[in-house]
Write a protein that holds these residues in place. Structure first.
Motif, mmCIF file in Angstrom:
data_model
loop_
_atom_site.group_PDB
_atom_site.id
_atom_site.type_symbol
_atom_site.label_atom_id
_atom_site.label_comp_id
_atom_site.label_asym_id
_atom_site.label_seq_id
_atom_site.Cartn_x
_atom_site.Cartn_y
_atom_site.Cartn_z
ATOM 1 N N UNK A 55 4.938 6.858 18.135
ATOM 2 C CA UNK A 55 5.379 7.001 16.844
ATOM 3 C C UNK A 55 4.765 6.135 15.677
ATOM 4 N N UNK A 56 4.507 4.761 16.107
ATOM 5 C CA UNK A 56 3.897 3.929 14.998
ATOM 6 C C UNK A 56 2.195 4.521 14.929
ATOM 7 N N UNK A 57 1.682 5.088 15.814
ATOM 8 C CA UNK A 57 0.368 5.520 15.620
ATOM 9 C C UNK A 57 0.229 6.770 14.846
ATOM 10 N N UNK A 58 1.108 7.711 14.993
ATOM 11 C CA UNK A 58 1.360 8.754 14.154
ATOM 12 C C UNK A 58 1.456 8.156 12.446
ATOM 13 N N UNK A 59 2.190 7.472 12.304
ATOM 14 C CA UNK A 59 2.711 6.873 11.077
ATOM 15 C C UNK A 59 1.543 6.201 10.408
ATOM 16 N N UNK A 60 0.693 5.198 11.265
ATOM 17 C CA UNK A 60 -0.494 4.694 10.582
ATOM 18 C C UNK A 60 -1.577 5.475 10.470
ATOM 19 N N UNK A 61 -1.895 6.670 11.436
ATOM 20 C CA UNK A 61 -2.844 7.474 11.247
ATOM 21 C C UNK A 61 -2.481 8.431 9.879
ATOM 22 N N UNK A 62 -1.447 8.776 9.640
ATOM 23 C CA UNK A 62 -0.649 9.633 8.490
ATOM 24 C C UNK A 62 -1.066 8.828 7.161
ATOM 25 N N UNK A 63 -0.664 7.580 7.122
ATOM 26 C CA UNK A 63 -0.353 6.763 5.797
ATOM 27 C C UNK A 63 -1.783 5.872 5.618
ATOM 28 N N UNK A 64 -2.205 5.703 6.627
ATOM 29 C CA UNK A 64 -3.631 5.106 6.465
ATOM 30 C C UNK A 64 -3.781 3.388 6.371
ATOM 31 N N UNK A 65 -2.493 2.896 6.815
ATOM 32 C CA UNK A 65 -2.144 1.469 6.931
ATOM 33 C C UNK A 65 -1.178 1.071 7.820
ATOM 34 N N UNK A 66 -1.488 -0.012 8.388
ATOM 35 C CA UNK A 66 -0.533 -0.413 9.502
ATOM 36 C C UNK A 66 0.980 -0.594 9.062
ATOM 37 N N UNK A 67 1.877 0.035 10.044
ATOM 38 C CA UNK A 67 3.464 -0.220 9.770
ATOM 39 C C UNK A 67 3.586 -1.401 9.345
ATOM 40 N N UNK A 68 3.055 -2.699 9.717
ATOM 41 C CA UNK A 68 3.552 -3.856 9.059
ATOM 42 C C UNK A 68 3.241 -4.012 7.693
ATOM 43 N N UNK A 69 2.116 -3.229 7.171
ATOM 44 C CA UNK A 69 2.107 -3.347 5.694
ATOM 45 C C UNK A 69 2.672 -2.410 4.975
ATOM 46 N N UNK A 109 0.939 -1.262 -0.071
ATOM 47 C CA UNK A 109 -0.030 -0.073 0.017
ATOM 48 C C UNK A 109 0.806 1.191 0.172
ATOM 49 N N UNK A 110 0.301 2.312 -0.243
ATOM 50 C CA UNK A 110 0.897 3.631 -0.243
ATOM 51 C C UNK A 110 0.348 4.767 0.342
ATOM 52 N N UNK A 111 0.905 5.695 0.681
ATOM 53 C CA UNK A 111 0.237 6.793 1.691
ATOM 54 C C UNK A 111 -0.620 7.920 0.675
ATOM 55 N N UNK A 112 -0.821 8.664 1.350
ATOM 56 C CA UNK A 112 -1.831 10.036 0.808
ATOM 57 C C UNK A 112 -1.213 10.682 -0.237
ATOM 58 N N UNK A 113 0.195 10.742 -0.293
ATOM 59 C CA UNK A 113 1.111 11.750 -1.078
ATOM 60 C C UNK A 113 1.847 11.015 -2.175
ATOM 61 N N UNK A 145 5.658 7.748 -1.639
ATOM 62 C CA UNK A 145 4.636 6.695 -1.351
ATOM 63 C C UNK A 145 4.486 6.809 0.207
ATOM 64 N N UNK A 146 5.394 6.979 1.144
ATOM 65 C CA UNK A 146 5.549 6.828 2.579
ATOM 66 C C UNK A 146 5.676 7.976 3.160
#
Length: 482
Positions: free
Chosen positions: A135-149, A18-22, A265-266
């Protein structure tokens, strides 16, 4: 013991993910910097003011009370140094905004009392990181996917932690080594409340104490506020980083200077993912000298690219302390962390070009005076352009053309203040920012490039004044590096 990087599962590296919003770049609205008014004071600011005052008073009082006992134990610290350590202890306890204020004081020793500026060097160290889960929670909220994905691996132990964000090593699913810069949760609201409170406090101190009026405490907070709201916009920072990286190679001759590639993408509103570079900060002098590299040429290359960004391209790196300037393992010099980027208006870029031309090429500062008169800074003087040029030459040329090993930032700042005093104007803020960065390069050059004179090094201006530099190099027998 440092735990290993946490991988998202077997066989994920090299597979699509998966990719992030940007992924296609940030939308225009994401690049807009919202600058709320500093004068707002509400319940949150009043409550914070009580906390700030309490922490400062207790910390300084405790440092002063302990001072006689420490003197009996052999400490040579003066009372002013002890009180300054108390101030810095309070800054650290009060959190990110005040740590940034301490960093500003540490890098502006010509403005603040020496004991305080020296004590504030502690603020340049890493600050405690937020927990990995946050920190992981911020990443996942921003990118829209779990860190593990999103990642093949993500290291929960940050490489560094600063006042606004911390940096984690990671690996993309296609195998690229990367780092991700993650903002601290809730940092925007916290820092804005602190800045509003500090601004109100600065107003009060300017009325009560002469030093704060002379130091223009409210202007310091305004500058910090402007820099902070820009730094809190990760999309804007990443865009600036990409633009400055491309500008480095505009002339085809800065191949030994680089900046990390942005991996859009991230990236998200509070996270920046980028290429991971390996090297050492420019203040690791022993390692640099033992590397066998030409450290003088290293410095010259970095300053050359930096000057070109200021006077040719526009945007320039506005925070080149050693943590943001590295010698890479392959010998290149790299600019890191684009949280603070300045951009001069064309009028000031013209003045700087004229100043450099006078310093390096012909010694004629009259054209600099013309530019300054156009801005109104010398409008109150009856002197001719030539006479104003002589004043500029007398004040600035020895500072810029001298041995950087002997240059002090305070000397440059005081020279600029003196120019403003003579003409009845405040020192130009843009040149003060320029001088602050020279102060960083001064420290590196004193050890890595002794005897090197920035202002008269034709190599630095090869792309700024190509014809004039080529002619003067030929006339003087100077050979420029490839």
């Amino acid at each position: 013991m440092t735990p290993p990087a946490v991988a998202s599962g077997p066989g994920l590296a090299g597979t699509p993910g998966p990719v992030g919003p940007y992924a296609d770049g940030p939308p225009p609205e994401a690049l807009v910097v919202d600058v709320p008014p500093l004068s707002r004071v509400g319940v949150a600011e009043l409550a914070r003011a009580v906390v700030i005052a309490f922490v400062l008073v207790v910390s300084v009082a405790w440092a002063v009370v302990r001072w006689p006992w420490r003197r009996l134990r052999g400490s040579e610290a003066t009372l002013a140094e002890a009180a300054s350590l108390g101030v810095v202890g309070a800054f650290i306890a009060l959190g990110p905004t005040f740590v940034k204020l301490g960093q500003l004081m540490a890098s502006s020793s010509g403005v603040f009392p020496a004991p305080l500026a020296d004590a504030c060097l502690r603020c340049l160290d890493d600050v405690p990181p937020v927990p990995a889960s946050a920190a992981r929670r911020v990443v996942e909220e921003d990118l829209g996917h779990p860190v593990t994905e999103m990642f093949a691996a993500f290291d929960d132990v940050p490489l560094s932690a600063a006042s606004v964000a911390q940096v984690h090593a990671c690996e993309l699913r296609d195998g690229r080594r990367a780092v991700i810069k993650v903002q601290r949760p809730g940092i925007r609201h916290r820092m804005l409340v602190d800045l509003h409170t500090a601004y109100a406090g600065a107003h009060l101190l300017e009325r009560l104490i002469e030093f704060f009026r002379v130091a223009n405490a409210t202007a310091i907070i305004r500058d910090l506020h402007q820099a902070t709201v820009g730094e809190l916009n990760s999309a804007l920072e990443a865009t600036r980083q990409e633009r400055l990286r491309e500008n480095l190679w505009a002339f085809g001759d800065n191949a030994e200077v680089t900046a990390p590639e942005v991996y859009w993408d991230h990236c998200g509103p509070r996270v920046i993912c980028m290429e991971r570079l390996s090297g050492v900060p420019l203040d690791q002098f022993d390692q640099l000298k033992d590397s066998g590299r030409d450290t003088t040429l290293l410095i010259r290359r970095g300053v050359k690219a930096w000057l070109e960004s200021i006077v040719v391209h526009g945007p320039f790196h506005g925070d080149v302390h050693a943590g943001n300037l590295w010698m890479l393992d392959d010998g290149r010099i790299a600019l890191l962390d684009f949280g603070i980027v300045g951009e001069l208006p064309e009028t000031w870029r013209t003045i700087l070009r004229d100043m450099f031309y006078a310093t390096a090429i012909d010694g004629d500062f009259a054209r600099v005076a013309v530019g300054i008169r156009a801005l109104g800074y010398a409008s109150g003087t009856a002197a001719t352009d030539g006479e104003v040029g002589v004043q500029l030459q007398a004040v600035l040329a020895p500072v810029l053309a001298g041995d950087l090993a002997a240059l002090r930032l305070s000397d440059l700042i005081m020279a600029l203040i003196e120019v403003g005093r003579q003409w009845g104007a405040a020192s130009p803020e843009e040149l003060v920012l320029f001088g602050k960065q020279l102060g960083y390069f001064e420290r590196y050059a004193a050890v890595l490039a002794p005897g090197w004179a920035l202002g008269s090094d034709l190599y630095l201006f090869r792309n700024i004044f190509p014809d004039a530099v080529a002619a003067k190099a030929a006339a003087t027998g100077v050979t420029l590096p490839d």
